[in-house]
Motif scaffolding. Structure first.
Motif, PDB file in Angstrom:
ATOM      1  N   ARG A  15     -32.987 -36.070   4.026  1.00  0.00           N
ATOM      2  CA  ARG A  15     -31.556 -35.914   3.943  1.00  0.00           C
ATOM      3  C   ARG A  15     -31.667 -36.511   5.491  1.00  0.00           C
ATOM      4  NH1 ARG A  15     -28.944 -30.619   0.401  1.00  0.00           N
ATOM      5  NH2 ARG A  15     -29.263 -31.510  -1.436  1.00  0.00           N
ATOM      6  N   TYR A  16     -32.322 -36.022   6.090  1.00  0.00           N
ATOM      7  CA  TYR A  16     -32.231 -36.525   7.629  1.00  0.00           C
ATOM      8  C   TYR A  16     -32.229 -37.756   7.741  1.00  0.00           C
ATOM      9  CZ  TYR A  16     -33.013 -36.932  12.260  1.00  0.00           C
ATOM     10  OH  TYR A  16     -33.315 -37.478  13.815  1.00  0.00           O
ATOM     11  N   LEU A  17     -33.401 -38.727   7.131  1.00  0.00           N
ATOM     12  CA  LEU A  17     -33.385 -39.364   7.100  1.00  0.00           C
ATOM     13  C   LEU A  17     -32.311 -40.693   7.142  1.00  0.00           C
ATOM     14  CD1 LEU A  17     -37.030 -40.063   6.627  1.00  0.00           C
ATOM     15  CD2 LEU A  17     -36.310 -40.170   8.597  1.00  0.00           C
ATOM     16  N   ALA A  18     -31.402 -40.249   5.842  1.00  0.00           N
ATOM     17  CA  ALA A  18     -30.564 -40.975   5.035  1.00  0.00           C
ATOM     18  C   ALA A  18     -29.241 -40.530   6.063  1.00  0.00           C
ATOM     19  CB  ALA A  18     -29.794 -39.844   3.842  1.00  0.00           C
ATOM     20  N   SER A  19     -29.368 -39.391   6.529  1.00  0.00           N
ATOM     21  CA  SER A  19     -27.959 -39.177   7.550  1.00  0.00           C
ATOM     22  C   SER A  19     -28.197 -40.305   8.740  1.00  0.00           C
ATOM     23  CB  SER A  19     -27.860 -38.190   8.481  1.00  0.00           C
ATOM     24  OG  SER A  19     -28.743 -37.759   9.213  1.00  0.00           O
ATOM     25  N   ARG A  20     -29.704 -40.890   9.422  1.00  0.00           N
ATOM     26  CA  ARG A  20     -29.520 -41.709  10.355  1.00  0.00           C
ATOM     27  C   ARG A  20     -29.233 -43.081   9.852  1.00  0.00           C
ATOM     28  NH1 ARG A  20     -26.912 -40.313  12.858  1.00  0.00           N
ATOM     29  NH2 ARG A  20     -27.855 -41.520  15.018  1.00  0.00           N
ATOM     30  N   GLY A  21     -29.077 -43.260   8.330  1.00  0.00           N
ATOM     31  CA  GLY A  21     -28.525 -44.181   7.981  1.00  0.00           C
ATOM     32  C   GLY A  21     -29.386 -44.950   7.181  1.00  0.00           C
ATOM     33  N   TYR A  22     -30.789 -43.933   6.992  1.00  0.00           N
ATOM     34  CA  TYR A  22     -32.014 -45.172   6.131  1.00  0.00           C
ATOM     35  C   TYR A  22     -31.800 -45.023   4.816  1.00  0.00           C
ATOM     36  CZ  TYR A  22     -34.355 -45.213  10.216  1.00  0.00           C
ATOM     37  OH  TYR A  22     -34.680 -45.050  12.005  1.00  0.00           O
ATOM     38  N   ASP A  23     -32.196 -45.427   3.515  1.00  0.00           N
ATOM     39  CA  ASP A  23     -32.398 -45.641   1.923  1.00  0.00           C
ATOM     40  C   ASP A  23     -33.552 -44.611   1.291  1.00  0.00           C
ATOM     41  OD1 ASP A  23     -31.977 -45.465  -0.577  1.00  0.00           O
ATOM     42  OD2 ASP A  23     -32.748 -47.902  -0.366  1.00  0.00           O
ATOM     43  N   ALA A  24     -33.852 -43.027   1.920  1.00  0.00           N
ATOM     44  CA  ALA A  24     -34.636 -42.805   1.732  1.00  0.00           C
ATOM     45  C   ALA A  24     -34.860 -42.101   0.240  1.00  0.00           C
ATOM     46  CB  ALA A  24     -34.211 -41.315   2.411  1.00  0.00           C
ATOM     47  N   HIS A  25     -36.181 -42.185  -0.068  1.00  0.00           N
ATOM     48  CA  HIS A  25     -36.798 -41.716  -1.918  1.00  0.00           C
ATOM     49  C   HIS A  25     -37.719 -40.712  -1.833  1.00  0.00           C
ATOM     50  CE1 HIS A  25     -34.594 -45.014  -3.395  1.00  0.00           C
ATOM     51  NE2 HIS A  25     -34.288 -45.884  -1.778  1.00  0.00           N
TER      52      HIS A  25
END
Length: 257
Positions: free
Chosen positions: A66-76
Motif C-alpha cells: 500500500r505504501y508503494l502504491a501511494s508512491r505511484g507504483y503498480d504494486a502486486h
C-alpha cells in the motif's frame, strides 16, 4: 568475507530472537510516520512484485504494497498463498506472474523480496534478467550456511526439502546482473545478518537499518529506502545516499564486523 568464514556463521542469538517482538512497535512507527513518508520521490508507475517470507502470504506485505502504491507504483502480491518453500508449481507460478506483469505493462518489473522471498527474487532475476528492472531484498539469506538462521527447521518442515539446496543457490548467490540492493539489520533475530551482505559493485549495494526481521516490511527506514531505490531511473542507478538521514537511521554497512 571468505567462503569458509561464511559457512561458519552462527544463527542469531536467542536474545535477538526474543527481541523480534518489537516488530509490532516498528509497524506502528511506520504507520505513524506515513504522512512524512509521502514526501519521498514518486515512482513512474512501473510494476513492482513483492514476494513474502517463509510461511507468510500477501497479507504480511500489505503495508509495504500500500505504501508503494501511494508512491505511484503498480504494486502486486505474489498470489500464491503462504510461502511454504519452492514446492511444486511455486516457481512456475512466479515466472508466469512476472511475465504477465511485464507483458501487460510493457515495462520491466522491480522485485522486492522479504527473507525467503528475496531468495526467490534473486533466482528470478538470474533466470529472467530481461524481465527484471531491479532487485531489493529485505533480510534475505542468500549466502553463507543454510542453517545460519533460526528458521531452517521450519523451512524443512513445511517445504519437505533440505535447507541445503546447492542447485538453486548457485543461481541465487551470485549478484544479479540488474541493480541489486540488500537491506539488512545486524539486530535481525531470524537471519544472521552476514548472510545478507551483498558484494558491492557498480550496480549493487547494502543498506543497513536498525530493525527486527519481522518488522522489516513496515519499518519507516525500510519504506523510505524502498521508495528511494525504486525511484531510480532505469539505466541511471546510483548508490543510496545514507548521509541524508544520518548513521542513527542508516549505519555504515561497511564498518568493521
Amino acid at each position: 568475507m571468505t567462503t569458509a568464514t561464511r559457512e561458519h556463521i552462527s544463527p542469531p542469538s536467542r536474545l535477538l530472537l526474543l527481541a523480534e517482538g518489537r516488530a509490532l512497535w516498528e509497524t506502528g512507527a511506520g504507520l505513524a510516520m506515513w504522512p512524512l513518508l509521502q514526501l519521498t520521490p514518486r515512482g513512474d508507475g512501473h510494476p513492482v512484485l513483492v514476494l513474502p517470507g517463509l510461511v507468510a502470504g500477501d497479507a504480511s506485505t500489505l503495508v509495504l504494497r500500500r505504501y508503494l502504491a501511494s508512491r505511484g507504483y503498480d504494486a502486486h502480491g505474489w498470489g500464491l498463498g503462504r510461502n511454504f518453500g519452492p514446492r511444486e508449481g511455486v516457481e512456475d507460478g512466479m515466472v508466469t506472474l512476472l511475465r504477465k506483469l511485464h507483458d501487460d505493462s510493457g515495462q520491466k518489473v522491480s522485485l522486492v523480496g522479504w527473507s525467503l522471498g528475496g531468495v526467490y527474487a534473486r533466482l528470478l532475476a538470474s533466470a529472467h534478467p530481461d524481465l527484471v528492472r531491479g532487485v531489493i531484498t529485505l533480510g534475505s539469506p542468500f549466502s553463507g550456511s543454510p542453517r545460519a538462521t533460526n528458521a531452517w527447521r521450519v523451512y524443512e518442515g513445511v517445504s519437505g526439502q533440505s535447507s541445503h539446496d546447492p542447485r538453486r543457490m548457485k543461481f541465487v548467490q551470485p549478484t544479479p546482473s540488474v541493480p541489486t540492493t540488500s537491506i539488512f539489520s545486524r539486530t535481525d533475530g531470524v537471519v544472521a545478518w552476514r548472510c545478507s551482505i551483498e558484494k558491492t559493485g557498480p550496480k549493487s549495494e547494502n543498506i543497513e537499518v536498525i530493525a527486527s526481521h519481522l518488522g522489516l516490511g513496515a519499518h519507516p527506514a525500510v519504506l523510505y529506502a524502498l521508495a528511494d531505490r525504486l525511484s531510480q531511473p532505469e539505466g541511471g542507478w546510483k548508490p543510496f545516499n545514507r548521509g541524508l538521514l544520518g548513521p542513527l537511521v542508516y549505519p555504515d554497512p561497511d564498518r568493521a564486523n
